[in-house]
Design a protein around this motif. Sequence first.
Motif, short mmCIF file in Angstrom:
data_model
loop_
_atom_site.label_atom_id
_atom_site.label_comp_id
_atom_site.label_asym_id
_atom_site.label_seq_id
_atom_site.Cartn_x
_atom_site.Cartn_y
_atom_site.Cartn_z
N SER A 111 -28.51 74.42 -54.27
CA SER A 111 -28.69 75.98 -53.96
C SER A 111 -27.22 76.67 -53.66
N LEU A 112 -26.88 77.73 -54.18
CA LEU A 112 -25.74 78.46 -53.75
C LEU A 112 -25.81 79.61 -52.86
N ILE A 113 -27.10 79.59 -52.18
CA ILE A 113 -27.65 80.81 -51.43
C ILE A 113 -26.69 80.91 -50.17
N ALA A 114 -26.13 81.98 -49.95
CA ALA A 114 -25.41 82.06 -48.67
C ALA A 114 -26.26 82.45 -47.44
N ASP A 115 -25.46 82.14 -46.45
CA ASP A 115 -26.32 82.22 -45.18
C ASP A 115 -26.80 83.38 -44.85
N TYR A 116 -26.17 84.57 -45.34
CA TYR A 116 -26.64 85.98 -45.41
C TYR A 116 -27.54 86.50 -46.15
N SER A 117 -28.06 85.69 -47.11
CA SER A 117 -28.75 85.84 -48.23
C SER A 117 -30.19 85.82 -47.98
N VAL A 118 -30.96 86.62 -48.58
CA VAL A 118 -32.53 86.75 -48.53
C VAL A 118 -33.18 86.20 -49.81
N PHE A 119 -32.45 87.14 -50.97
CA PHE A 119 -32.96 86.62 -52.50
C PHE A 119 -31.76 86.37 -53.11
N GLU A 120 -31.91 84.99 -53.62
CA GLU A 120 -30.90 84.69 -54.58
C GLU A 120 -31.33 83.30 -55.27
N ASP A 121 -31.08 83.52 -56.64
CA ASP A 121 -31.56 82.36 -57.49
C ASP A 121 -30.40 81.66 -57.98
N SER A 122 -29.19 81.68 -57.42
CA SER A 122 -28.05 80.91 -57.99
C SER A 122 -28.09 79.54 -57.66
N ARG A 123 -27.81 78.58 -58.52
CA ARG A 123 -27.74 77.05 -58.43
C ARG A 123 -26.65 76.46 -59.01
N LEU A 124 -26.30 75.45 -58.73
CA LEU A 124 -25.16 74.76 -59.30
C LEU A 124 -25.43 73.11 -59.40
N LYS A 125 -25.20 72.55 -60.71
CA LYS A 125 -25.30 71.21 -60.85
C LYS A 125 -23.94 70.69 -61.14
N TYR A 126 -23.65 69.59 -60.43
CA TYR A 126 -22.55 68.84 -60.44
C TYR A 126 -22.26 67.50 -60.14
N TYR A 127 -21.13 66.92 -60.70
CA TYR A 127 -21.05 65.35 -60.58
C TYR A 127 -19.47 65.13 -60.22
N GLU A 128 -19.51 64.22 -59.25
CA GLU A 128 -18.25 63.98 -58.66
C GLU A 128 -17.86 62.45 -59.20
N LEU A 129 -16.61 62.28 -59.96
CA LEU A 129 -16.25 61.21 -60.47
C LEU A 129 -15.43 60.15 -59.41
N ASN A 130 -16.00 59.09 -59.20
CA ASN A 130 -15.59 58.11 -58.46
C ASN A 130 -14.87 56.82 -59.18
N ALA A 131 -13.68 56.47 -58.52
CA ALA A 131 -13.24 55.12 -59.35
C ALA A 131 -12.32 54.31 -58.26
N GLY A 132 -12.13 53.28 -58.80
CA GLY A 132 -10.96 52.53 -57.71
C GLY A 132 -9.70 52.15 -58.71
N LYS A 133 -10.16 51.79 -60.12
CA LYS A 133 -9.13 51.41 -61.03
C LYS A 133 -8.78 52.89 -62.01
N PHE A 134 -7.50 52.75 -62.42
CA PHE A 134 -7.14 53.84 -63.12
C PHE A 134 -6.11 53.29 -64.30
N PRO A 135 -6.00 54.03 -65.48
CA PRO A 135 -6.50 55.36 -65.63
C PRO A 135 -7.98 55.00 -66.33
N ILE A 136 -8.78 56.15 -65.99
CA ILE A 136 -10.47 56.17 -66.49
C ILE A 136 -10.60 57.68 -67.09
N GLU A 137 -11.52 57.61 -67.98
CA GLU A 137 -11.78 58.92 -68.74
C GLU A 137 -13.15 59.22 -68.66
N ILE A 138 -13.32 60.60 -68.37
CA ILE A 138 -14.51 61.17 -68.44
C ILE A 138 -14.63 62.20 -69.44
N GLU A 139 -15.77 62.22 -70.26
CA GLU A 139 -15.68 63.24 -71.37
C GLU A 139 -17.32 63.67 -71.27
#
Length: 616
Positions: A111-139
């Motif tokens: 949720s992207l609801i701020a501390d000072y928010s009472v009504f809010e519907d903003s959300r975020l989907k995310y993915y963090e890439l992790n790798a120890g070997k390079f180069p690597i490709e994400i498409e």
Amino acid sequence: MINLFKWAFLACTFSFLTIENAVFAQNQKDITLFNSSIEKRLDISLNKDYEVLQTVKKKVTVLNKEGLKDGLITIFYNDLISIEDFSGVIRDISSDKTIDKLKLKDLNDISLIADYSVFEDSRLKYYELNAGKFPIEIEFEYTTKKKGNVTFPTWIPEGSPKQLVKKAELNLNYPESLGIRYLSKNIDQEVEVQKSEGMVSLHWELENLFTLSEDKAVEDSIAMVKIAPKAFSMEGYSSNLETWNGFGKWIYQLNQDKDQLPPEAKTKIKELTSGLETDIEKVQVLYRYLQENYRYVSIQLGLGGLMPMSATSVYEAKYGDCKGLSMFMNAMLKESGIKSYYTLVKAGSDEEDIDVEFPSNQFNHVILQVPIAKDTIWLECTSGSLPAGFLGDFTIDRHVLVINEDGGEIAKTPDYQSPVYNQIKNFSKIELLNQGSAKIQQNKEMTGLAAQKYLNAKHMLNENELQKHLYKDLDFSGAHIENYKLDVNTEELVPKATFFHESYLQQFYKSTSKRIIIQPKFQSIDTEDLQNRNMIWEENIEIFSPKKVTLESGEIDIDLSEDYFDYKKQQIFKDNLLKIARVVNFHFPKEVSEETISNTLKQIEKLDDQPIFLKK
């Protein structure tokens, strides 16, 4: 081709390297020019029912650990924006093997609801890439659907710092009957236009772009395409955005009948304003009532992100966002016979002003304009600490859209250019003690913008938090505040704050067998303290030694007049008492850069940073 600024073609700048060699030579650690490379495409399609489909396609090649952040996937959604599909794949380039295939369920959801928010519907989907070997490709590729075409994304072909953009494409498709407007900045390439069966297609394509600087670029130097509608609609509210007046008419529709108050609220307003003769007195009393009894919250539900709460709802709930609180204040003034206007602004001390030549929804905040005899008052209705009529640095010197019965018109908020709106006067009495320590009595007087942080601290912080704030602001090494008093005055148009303290300074001077070395300590200021580009800054210091001393060196008067400041410093020593009077008058032009201001402040530091030697 993009105008150069921070942009360049690699072939021109590094003619001895091909693009591919520049990227993949990093595998052998020959160079570390880039952290990643990217190919990206944005497809925007406007349907006849005013829905907007947005498809994002990206292929990112990560070349080292620092480039992993460039492989981050983020998808914003809410009640108006739905995610239609998503797919992604991660590959090991060296072996040409697929490491993982991504589906929507593999993305994190927060949720992207701020501390000072009472009504809010903003959300975020995310993915963090992790790798120890390079180069690597994400498409990856995803499509979102938005109800209504009030806003469109701005296309910025640039990548992250130290990222090579191999190719950036924008495809914009829309019905010719609805129309689209666009503004291309810092892009010399002509747009490709195709028309077929009532549809218009626009295409931009750029290659081999990069920026190495990690500094935030100003908007005027960034390549971009801004997009805005002609005819637009959201949830049954329609208008035309080819002019500011058309957008104002749409906002006026959203605000219709929102300024009605219940009988008990009208009775309260009459009580508050009874006996007051002038409009300014009524504004001040009602504004203070708003500040003391209603709190700010964020409300971002669907069209509620643009439509205000009704004045009645705010009165009953005792809270509202910038739209609701401004509407409530508007309703109270209306009940008192005072006309005011709901006003849109792009707020934020770090935000740039709107592009007046490109009518579109560029705003993020609402304030109130109150025209009175011989003047205009501006009210920041979310503030609990500012006086009526003083906006502070959050919305100064901004073009705004004032909403009225006929639509909307562009106006501008005050720039507070006069030094009276930004003053610091410090008076310090210091007595030297043993082993480098000292006692200080200091009175700090701040006016206008300089008083803001003290107004906010007094209003928002508890006793412990306030003391921490004061210690940080004093910036004395080894200081211990023994007694203090903080007073704020918001009765006048220009606010004032006075901070008096008595403190013990553990390390104020250095001592040798024959000398006392004093480095006078002045208040620290930075570029944020000069939002209006003007300030009068006075320091008066008296340093007394109970032991017999004589002035050995350091009694040098300075009187300078430079392009951006005037500087005067006088020092007098008599009977073990050293008096220092220093005044700086800053007068920067509006268009001056932050870097110039920062360099000027360093120049002032050098002038201030002159040690004084007293002989024992």
